[in-house]
Enzyme design. Structure first.
Site, short mmCIF file in Angstrom:
data_model
loop_
_atom_site.label_atom_id
_atom_site.label_comp_id
_atom_site.label_asym_id
_atom_site.label_seq_id
_atom_site.Cartn_x
_atom_site.Cartn_y
_atom_site.Cartn_z
N TYR A 131 0.79 -1.24 0.00
CA TYR A 131 0.00 0.00 0.00
C TYR A 131 0.82 1.29 0.00
O TYR A 131 0.23 2.37 -0.01
CB TYR A 131 -0.94 -0.01 1.22
CG TYR A 131 -1.84 -1.22 1.25
CD1 TYR A 131 -2.73 -1.47 0.21
CD2 TYR A 131 -1.79 -2.13 2.31
CE1 TYR A 131 -3.54 -2.60 0.23
CE2 TYR A 131 -2.60 -3.25 2.34
CZ TYR A 131 -3.47 -3.48 1.29
OH TYR A 131 -4.29 -4.59 1.30
N ASP B 77 -24.79 -3.57 -6.20
CA ASP B 77 -26.14 -3.14 -6.58
C ASP B 77 -26.31 -1.63 -6.45
O ASP B 77 -26.98 -0.99 -7.26
CB ASP B 77 -27.19 -3.86 -5.72
CG ASP B 77 -27.35 -5.32 -6.13
OD1 ASP B 77 -26.72 -5.75 -7.12
OD2 ASP B 77 -28.12 -6.05 -5.45
N ASN C 242 -12.43 2.76 -4.52
CA ASN C 242 -11.55 1.76 -3.90
C ASN C 242 -12.26 1.33 -2.62
O ASN C 242 -12.06 1.92 -1.56
CB ASN C 242 -10.15 2.31 -3.59
CG ASN C 242 -9.25 1.23 -3.00
OD1 ASN C 242 -9.72 0.15 -2.63
ND2 ASN C 242 -7.97 1.52 -2.88
N SER D 32 -2.79 -2.01 -4.49
CA SER D 32 -2.03 -3.25 -4.66
C SER D 32 -2.59 -4.04 -5.84
O SER D 32 -3.70 -3.76 -6.32
CB SER D 32 -2.11 -4.10 -3.39
OG SER D 32 -3.45 -4.52 -3.17
N ARG E 79 -8.77 -12.32 -3.00
CA ARG E 79 -8.77 -10.93 -3.48
C ARG E 79 -8.95 -10.82 -4.99
O ARG E 79 -9.08 -9.73 -5.53
CB ARG E 79 -7.45 -10.24 -3.10
CG ARG E 79 -7.27 -10.01 -1.61
CD ARG E 79 -6.02 -9.17 -1.37
NE ARG E 79 -5.51 -9.40 -0.03
CZ ARG E 79 -5.87 -8.69 1.05
NH1 ARG E 79 -6.71 -7.68 0.94
NH2 ARG E 79 -5.37 -8.98 2.23
N HIS F 64 -14.39 -7.46 -2.61
CA HIS F 64 -14.33 -8.89 -2.92
C HIS F 64 -15.61 -9.65 -2.55
O HIS F 64 -15.73 -10.82 -2.90
CB HIS F 64 -13.12 -9.51 -2.20
CG HIS F 64 -11.86 -8.70 -2.40
ND1 HIS F 64 -11.35 -8.43 -3.66
CD2 HIS F 64 -11.03 -8.06 -1.51
CE1 HIS F 64 -10.25 -7.67 -3.52
NE2 HIS F 64 -10.05 -7.43 -2.24
N HIS G 103 -7.22 -0.08 -7.14
CA HIS G 103 -6.61 -0.70 -5.97
C HIS G 103 -5.13 -0.36 -5.97
O HIS G 103 -4.47 -0.47 -7.01
CB HIS G 103 -6.79 -2.22 -5.98
CG HIS G 103 -8.24 -2.58 -5.94
ND1 HIS G 103 -8.99 -2.48 -4.80
CD2 HIS G 103 -9.08 -2.97 -6.93
CE1 HIS G 103 -10.24 -2.81 -5.07
NE2 HIS G 103 -10.32 -3.11 -6.36
C1 DQA Z 1 -7.13 -2.64 -1.61
C2 DQA Z 1 -7.01 -4.15 -1.82
C3 DQA Z 1 -8.01 -4.91 -0.95
O1 DQA Z 1 -7.88 -6.30 -1.17
C4 DQA Z 1 -7.72 -4.62 0.51
O2 DQA Z 1 -8.66 -5.29 1.31
C5 DQA Z 1 -7.67 -3.17 0.80
C6 DQA Z 1 -7.01 -2.27 -0.14
C7 DQA Z 1 -6.05 -1.88 -2.39
O3 DQA Z 1 -6.18 -0.68 -2.56
O4 DQA Z 1 -5.05 -2.50 -2.82
O5 DQA Z 1 -8.10 -2.72 1.87
O6 DQA Z 1 -8.40 -2.22 -2.10
#
Ligand code: DQA
Length: 159
Positions: free
Chosen positions: A27, A91, A78, A106, A115, A84, A104
């Protein structure tokens, strides 16, 4: 300074307020506030007004989506881990009917198998992952391109 051409809502979900304390490998080191300031400057460069929303409450996230259509021209989502599994957010985004891009920090497709699923992917113009803060710049540019190409009432694309 001239008025921004478009308004884009950047919606951060669960645990994103913990940026700066979360695993820097996935992150980065920016706090949410620092990340939002970077996104704001990317937006200004593109002639976009960025608005920011964060909550750890799924209910509040859904309710924000319910009111989005009248407020902004598009959205960057985000939703953190809700991505997930929250069909409620799927919806609500469907109902919001605004152009959206998923971001995201990551690379969620290259981490734990749980994920890899994004329940909002099918509703988004694009899903950007694993590019850190740059992902938000790409998302803003994608939304701007989409809005610029939108046919206006006369059927021509807007300039
Ligand atoms: C995230 C990826 C998600 O899997 C994770 O739960 C996050 C951050 C990302 O920005 O990489 O909280 O959304």
């Amino acid at each position: 300074m001239s008025a921004a051409e478009y308004r884009i809502e950047v919606m951060h979900g669960v645990n994103l307020d913990m940026l700066g304390r979360r695993d820097p490998v996935h992150y980065g080191t920016l706090t949410l506030d620092e990340l939002e300031r970077r996104i704001e400057s990317f937006a200004t460069e593109l002639g976009i007004e960025a608005r920011f929303f964060h909550t750890n409450s799924e209910t509040e996230y859904v309710e924000r989506l319910h009111g989005l259509r009248d407020l902004v021209d598009g959205a960057i989502l985000n939703p953190g881990a809700w991505t997930h599994y929250s069909w409620a957010i799927h919806d609500a985004l469907d109902l919001a009917a605004v152009p959206a891009v998923e971001v995201h920090l990551s690379d969620v497709k290259a981490r734990e198998p749980w994920r890899a699923l994004s329940v909002i992917e099918d509703l988004c113009l694009e899903s950007i992952r694993g590019k850190g803060e740059e992902g938000y710049r790409l998302a803003l540019a994608r939304l701007k391109q989409h809005l610029d190409e939108r046919p206006n009432v006369t059927g021509e694309t807007e300039q």
